[in-house]
Design a protein around this motif. Sequence first.
Motif, short mmCIF file in Angstrom:
data_model
loop_
_atom_site.label_atom_id
_atom_site.label_comp_id
_atom_site.label_asym_id
_atom_site.label_seq_id
_atom_site.Cartn_x
_atom_site.Cartn_y
_atom_site.Cartn_z
N ASN B 4 23.93 37.74 41.38
CA ASN B 4 23.60 38.77 42.06
C ASN B 4 25.07 39.54 42.17
O ASN B 4 26.02 38.91 42.26
CB ASN B 4 23.39 38.39 43.44
N LYS B 5 24.99 40.90 41.76
CA LYS B 5 26.30 41.50 41.77
C LYS B 5 27.27 41.60 43.14
O LYS B 5 28.13 42.04 43.15
CB LYS B 5 26.15 42.83 41.35
N ILE B 7 27.66 39.40 45.79
CA ILE B 7 27.93 38.29 46.49
C ILE B 7 29.52 38.55 46.95
O ILE B 7 30.29 39.08 46.24
CB ILE B 7 28.04 37.00 45.48
N MET B 9 33.33 38.02 47.81
CA MET B 9 34.51 37.24 47.00
C MET B 9 34.95 36.00 47.80
O MET B 9 35.05 35.00 47.28
CB MET B 9 35.70 37.88 47.29
N ILE B 12 32.49 33.51 46.24
CA ILE B 12 32.90 33.25 44.88
C ILE B 12 34.05 32.28 45.00
O ILE B 12 34.35 31.41 43.86
CB ILE B 12 33.25 34.66 44.15
N LYS B 13 35.03 32.68 45.86
CA LYS B 13 36.35 31.72 45.84
C LYS B 13 36.03 30.12 46.21
O LYS B 13 36.92 29.38 45.92
CB LYS B 13 37.20 32.43 46.86
N PRO B 16 34.86 27.49 42.59
CA PRO B 16 35.43 26.49 41.81
C PRO B 16 35.79 25.11 42.52
O PRO B 16 35.83 24.31 42.10
CB PRO B 16 36.91 27.18 41.71
N ALA B 190 39.39 43.72 36.64
CA ALA B 190 39.41 42.57 37.43
C ALA B 190 40.71 41.84 37.57
O ALA B 190 41.58 41.84 36.70
CB ALA B 190 38.46 41.23 36.76
N VAL B 191 41.30 41.52 39.02
CA VAL B 191 42.54 41.09 39.22
C VAL B 191 42.39 39.88 40.00
O VAL B 191 41.59 39.88 40.98
CB VAL B 191 43.43 42.01 39.87
N GLU B 192 43.05 38.77 39.71
CA GLU B 192 43.32 37.62 40.38
C GLU B 192 44.84 37.39 40.71
O GLU B 192 45.64 37.07 39.70
CB GLU B 192 42.51 36.46 39.90
#
Lengths: 211, 211
Positions: B4-5, B7, B9, B12-13, B16, B190-192
Amino acid sequence: MATNKYISMSVIKRLPRYYRFLSNLKDDGISRISSKELSNRMGLTASQIRQDLNCFGGFGQQGYGYNVETLYEEIGKILGVDQGFKMILVGAGNLGRAIATHMSFQSRGFELIGIFDKNQAIAGEMIKNIPIRSINVLDDFCKENLPVVAALCIPSSESEEIVDQLVALGIKGFWNFTHFDILAKYPDVAVENVHLSDSIMTLSYQVMNTA
Amino acid sequence: MATNKYISMSVIKRLPRYYRFLSNLKDDGISRISSKELSNRMGLTASQIRQDLNCFGGFGQQGYGYNVETLYEEIGKILGVDQGFKMILVGAGNLGRAIATHMSFQSRGFELIGIFDKNQAIAGEMIKNIPIRSINVLDDFCKENLPVVAALCIPSSESEEIVDQLVALGIKGFWNFTHFDILAKYPDVAVENVHLSDSIMTLSYQVMNTA
């Protein structure tokens, strides 16, 4: 200015960014700034900025904005950059060496006073004028020098034992580059986790889902 | 399973971390787990876990719990650990070298294919079987090898120019160890960010405010 103990971590985590921006403004010779202008530069809303800074009593004046130097110094005090907390670093592998070499501890509130590794072969090597010491002398060193913070750059599998040892020796805070969940075992210590592998996996997700 | 686009962050975080815990469970030979047991191990509530995993369609079965292997693999797919995105690293100072040496890129969705530095004196040195190349050949290298992601381990002051160059060369994502605000200029990449100095200042605040 008294700090409020109940400030949310999301506000705290934004303070270093304010501190950086204000440092740049200072370097550019800018002595005062409105919350609107600061918000434009930082990509936050002006009301967010006013709200954040109000948590600490607010430093702005209606119609004047913020004095850059004062705000910079006050946020520095709140963050404790003048505290000089004694820090040791455990684990002098690639990551530990980079951290020890790369970071400006002193301007961030810390003084790096010792580096330890279990590998006897590298004991005596110098990093930034600090000798790498054997982990065997960690107890003696801590009892003598009373560090309060430890940076952990060791394998996750070896972390629990070292954390137990360090907490018993009086360490109150950890800069944790391992995946060992320190707070689950010691909820009263201060922990700041840096999880590089979590970060890179989050990036993978983002790249995959970026048009 | 379609992702799903929309969601958040924050979900998402956390993925992991789920991925790591499930990997440990697998290593311990545990083949299924209830959301309650997983929540105990992870320090989250069971309902938080169910909510998180429901964002992706949910993988649990009432009364059975989660199949560890399946959930591990599905989260891996969502994170894109099998994507092998081609990555380059710019800046082979202490931090860049540590990142290149220390990280397991392949199991995190990336393949490190090139390392660049402006210092001509270190060109040709090898890190993990990859030669350090002069920044002068960055254009040619990217046009030939088409990397999609770049890790930035350079001074913040040099970042804007390199980011401009990399975006023009087709880089879609950045693992950003600098303080340059990439998203402010390029909102679609995209940036992390990994901001070590922000992290250590947050720790200083915490140590100062921990009883």
